[in-house]
Design an enzyme around this catalytic site. Structure first.
Site, PDB file in Angstrom:
ATOM      1  CB  CYS A  86      31.130  38.414  43.492  1.00  0.00           C
ATOM      2  SG  CYS A  86      32.694  37.538  43.367  1.00  0.00           S
ATOM      3  CG  HIS A 335      34.584  42.953  42.950  1.00  0.00           C
ATOM      4  ND1 HIS A 335      33.350  42.877  43.556  1.00  0.00           N
ATOM      5  CD2 HIS A 335      34.841  41.692  42.474  1.00  0.00           C
ATOM      6  CE1 HIS A 335      32.871  41.656  43.448  1.00  0.00           C
ATOM      7  NE2 HIS A 335      33.763  40.906  42.810  1.00  0.00           N
TER       8      HIS A 335
END
Length: 390
Positions: A86, A335
């Site tokens: 991420c 996200h």
């Protein structure tokens, strides 16, 4: 050593876009970044490109960067892919800064892209799970919500915080995201909504978890030697810090802090020559509500155990002393893994150049971005400075 400056930044909306591909999303973000430079920069000016992506679903795992950059007219230049879970987008920006400060490039594109909503939930969980500890977490059935739930459990047990404080994070970030036209979940919610939502992994409920999103973001950086050719808005990358941590929770000394964030923050502050009190805003990695509370402490916004108090007192609200996640954060903005870190940079650039619309803060000088991979296995922190008053 030349300074690195952000001269342009842009992103797509984050959300679910079944008619888009990773190439069309990247192109949209790139064109938005170029447009933000008022037409004074084009593809021929770019010396290098770095693209952050996990490659969810197996998209062009071998040549992800050339696969998207060729569609925006970038040919015969170095194009690299960064994969750090991420934190891929944030590390792409870091590599772009390194290319400039080393003198190897004058203008560098740092981008990020991910398509995540075209697969089943089970398949998506697999691709997310590869960013965690394999043998003792993913292969035993632990999801990232389960990992962060363990961290939340430990934090709530150790400190004066409650599940309602996790919900306060959601309420704040949804209120900010409701003002962001690029947000995936751009709606506000009440504390009651965020407290009574269905449980995902106790003590985390649905409103404590960010969505999986499609999207792309791009940042254009230039050396101090050429920045005046492109803009008068001198947004300098004043500090960069990065660090790693043990990937699995079971091997860590503490569940209530992420040492990679602590070390990355210290390095970035030292390089920028500032303290946390000098910041005017921050974009932190709130993949789960507990992650934002941990970030407050890891990055020195408050002492260990005081994050809930900071939140309750409104310090991190848009009108507080240190607004956090004015974009809506991962919780509301979304996200798309590879685009998250670059998307944070877009918000910081917009704030520092007075381009954040209804979210605009009052003349900020310093902003921080904080991008975390997995449950803390890798972290990168950037500090940006607006050198010229508007």
């Amino acid at each position: 050593m030349p300074n690195a400056y952000i001269v342009g930044a842009g992103q797509t909306p984050f959300g679910a876009f079944p008619s888009e591909s990773y190439r069309t999303l990247f192109t949209e973000a790139f064109e938005a970044a170029v447009a933000s430079v008022d037409g004074s920069l084009n593809a021929e000016d770019i010396d290098e490109a770095v693209v952050g992506t996990l490659g969810v679903g197996g998209r062009q795992l071998g040549l992800s960067a050339p696969a998207v950059t060729e569609h925006v007219g970038l040919h015969n230049i170095p194009c690299s892919r960064i994969e750090n879970a991420c934190a891929a987008g944030g590390f792409a920006v870091r590599q772009a800064v390194q290319a400039i400060e080393s003198g190897m490039a004058d203008v560098v594109l740092a981008g990020g892209v991910e398509v995540m909503t075209d697969m089943s939930g089970d398949t998506t969980k697999y691709w997310l799970g590869v960013s965690g500890e394999t043998e003792w977490e993913r292969l035993t059935g632990t999801t990232f919500s389960g990992v962060y739930a363990q961290m939340a459990d430990a934090y709530l047990d150790q400190y004066d915080a409650t599940p309602e404080d996790l919900s306060r994070v959601a309420v704040k970030n949804h209120a900010n995201g409701a003002k962001n036209p690029k947000a995936h979940l751009g709606f506000s919610c009440s504390l009651e909504d965020a407290t009574n939502a269905p449980t995902v992994a106790d003590p985390l409920n649905l409103y404590h978890c960010c969505p999986t999103s499609d999207g792309a973001a791009a940042v254009l950086l230039a050396s101090g030697d050429v920045v005046s050719e492109y803009t008068d808005e001198r947004v300098r990358v004043a500090g960069v810090g990065a660090a790693s941590e043990r990937v699995g929770l079971a091997d860590r000394d503490s569940y209530t802090g992420i040492s990679a964030s602590q070390e990355a923050g210290k390095t970035a502050y030292e390089m920028a020559g500032i303290e946390p009190d000098d910041l005017d805003f921050a974009e932190v990695h709130d993949c789960f509500a507990i992650a934002e509370l941990l970030a407050y402490e890891d990055l020195g916004f408050c002492a260990p155990g005081e994050a809930a108090t900071l939140l309750r007192e409104g310090v991190t609200d848009p009108d507080g002393d240190l607004p956090v996640n004015t974009s809506g954060g991962l919780k509301s903005k979304g996200h798309p893994i590879g685009a998250t870190g670059t998307g944070q940079m877009v918000e910081a650039f917009d704030q520092l150049t007075g381009s954040a619309g209804d979210r605009q803060l009052d003349d900020p000088t310093y902003g921080l971005t904080h991008n975390v991979g997995g449950s803390g296995g890798a972290t990168v922190v950037h500090i940006l400075e607006q050198e010229v008053a508007r």
